[in-house]
Design an enzyme around this catalytic site. Structure first.
Site, PDB file in Angstrom:
ATOM      1  N   ASP A 174       0.769  -1.315   0.125  1.00  0.00           N
ATOM      2  CA  ASP A 174      -0.219  -0.024   0.041  1.00  0.00           C
ATOM      3  C   ASP A 174       0.890   1.243  -0.044  1.00  0.00           C
ATOM      4  O   ASP A 174       1.640   1.428   0.879  1.00  0.00           O
ATOM      5  CB  ASP A 174      -0.886  -0.090   1.428  1.00  0.00           C
ATOM      6  CG  ASP A 174      -2.197   1.067   1.330  1.00  0.00           C
ATOM      7  OD1 ASP A 174      -1.890   1.976   0.470  1.00  0.00           O
ATOM      8  OD2 ASP A 174      -3.086   0.707   1.911  1.00  0.00           O
ATOM      9  N   HIS A 205      -3.162  -0.342  -2.645  1.00  0.00           N
ATOM     10  CA  HIS A 205      -4.072   0.509  -2.104  1.00  0.00           C
ATOM     11  C   HIS A 205      -5.183   0.486  -3.203  1.00  0.00           C
ATOM     12  O   HIS A 205      -5.073   0.524  -4.409  1.00  0.00           O
ATOM     13  CB  HIS A 205      -3.877   1.927  -1.962  1.00  0.00           C
ATOM     14  CG  HIS A 205      -4.815   2.466  -1.113  1.00  0.00           C
ATOM     15  ND1 HIS A 205      -4.899   2.822   0.383  1.00  0.00           N
ATOM     16  CD2 HIS A 205      -5.843   3.433  -1.562  1.00  0.00           C
ATOM     17  CE1 HIS A 205      -6.049   3.575   0.588  1.00  0.00           C
ATOM     18  NE2 HIS A 205      -6.334   3.832  -0.202  1.00  0.00           N
TER      19      HIS A 205
END
Length: 236
Positions: A174, A205
């Site tokens: 992420d 993400h």
């Protein structure tokens, strides 16, 4: 499939919109779908519609109603992505928790002609993932799920207040939640009796978005199956 309903704001003389989808039969529970910074866009509405087909009353609040009502942005369009970042900078997540609590009250009282639904959970993405964590700590919501929640590492001092089940999905690559933040989350929450954490190696993400370039099918399918089992266990 769904409709726009009005929710009474908590401690404010105002109404805000929420997208509501429900099956024709009585709902087995309710799930608040907390959107990303892109508003209640087609992907979020699709998540609500899928939950409704599974027998839930699904409702997604317009988080930015105080300054950008009706916002719907596409994260794959650079100009709209930057617009969303600007709104995120203006946004007070404390208002978001209040709005989630207002939706909890509305659903339990019976919203828009639907009967009272006692058991209420939430699932949130990005900003919504952070708000799912905050809701678990600050409200009496029955079960919460967060996908790639941002800035949770900055709110771990609230973890002691989590008394109902919380599930967090953490993609290890992420680019908004770095390795140090992920390590802090694990350090504080791995031993928490009410919290379950799942890591997704190499995913970034937004991997579980319904539509668009960020989606990673295998990871999304796995995470969503875990979410479904979690809600079956804790809400139905």
């Amino acid at each position: 499939m769904g409709d726009i309903v009005k929710i009474n704001a908590l401690d404010e003389d105002a109404l805000f919109d929420a997208y509501l989808a429900a099956s024709t039969s009585a709902s087995k529970a309710a799930i608040i779908v907390i959107p990303e910074i892109f508003g209640v866009n087609p992907g979020i509405r699709q998540k609500c519609d899928k939950l409704a087909k599974e027998g839930y009353l699904a409702i997604s609040p317009d988080l930015f109603w105080r300054f950008a009502p009706g916002l719907q942005l596409n994260p794959d369009v650079e100009a709209e992505l930057q617009q969303a970042f600007g709104y995120f900078g203006q946004y007070d997540p404390n208002d978001g928790v209040k709005d989630i609590e207002a939706v909890i009250h509305a659903v339990r009282a019976g919203v828009a002609g639907h009967g009272q639904v006692r058991n209420v959970g939430c699932v949130g993405y990005c900003l919504g993932g952070r708000l799912a964590y905050m809701a678990a700590a600050r409200t009496d919501i029955d079960a919460s799920v967060g996908y790639y929640g941002v800035m949770i590492d900055q709110m771990l001092n609230e973890a002691h207040a989590i008394t109902n089940p919380l599930l967090l999905h953490i993609p290890t690559a992420d680019h908004f939640v770095g390795s140090e933040a992920q390590a802090a989350i694990h350090s504080r929450l791995d031993s928490h009796p009410k919290v379950t954490l799942y890591d997704y190696a190499g995913l970034d993400h937004g991997f579980a978005t319904e539509i668009g370039e960020r989606r990673e099918d295998a990871g999304a399918t796995l995470a969503d199956s875990r979410t479904a089992a979690f809600f079956t266990k804790h809400l139905t």
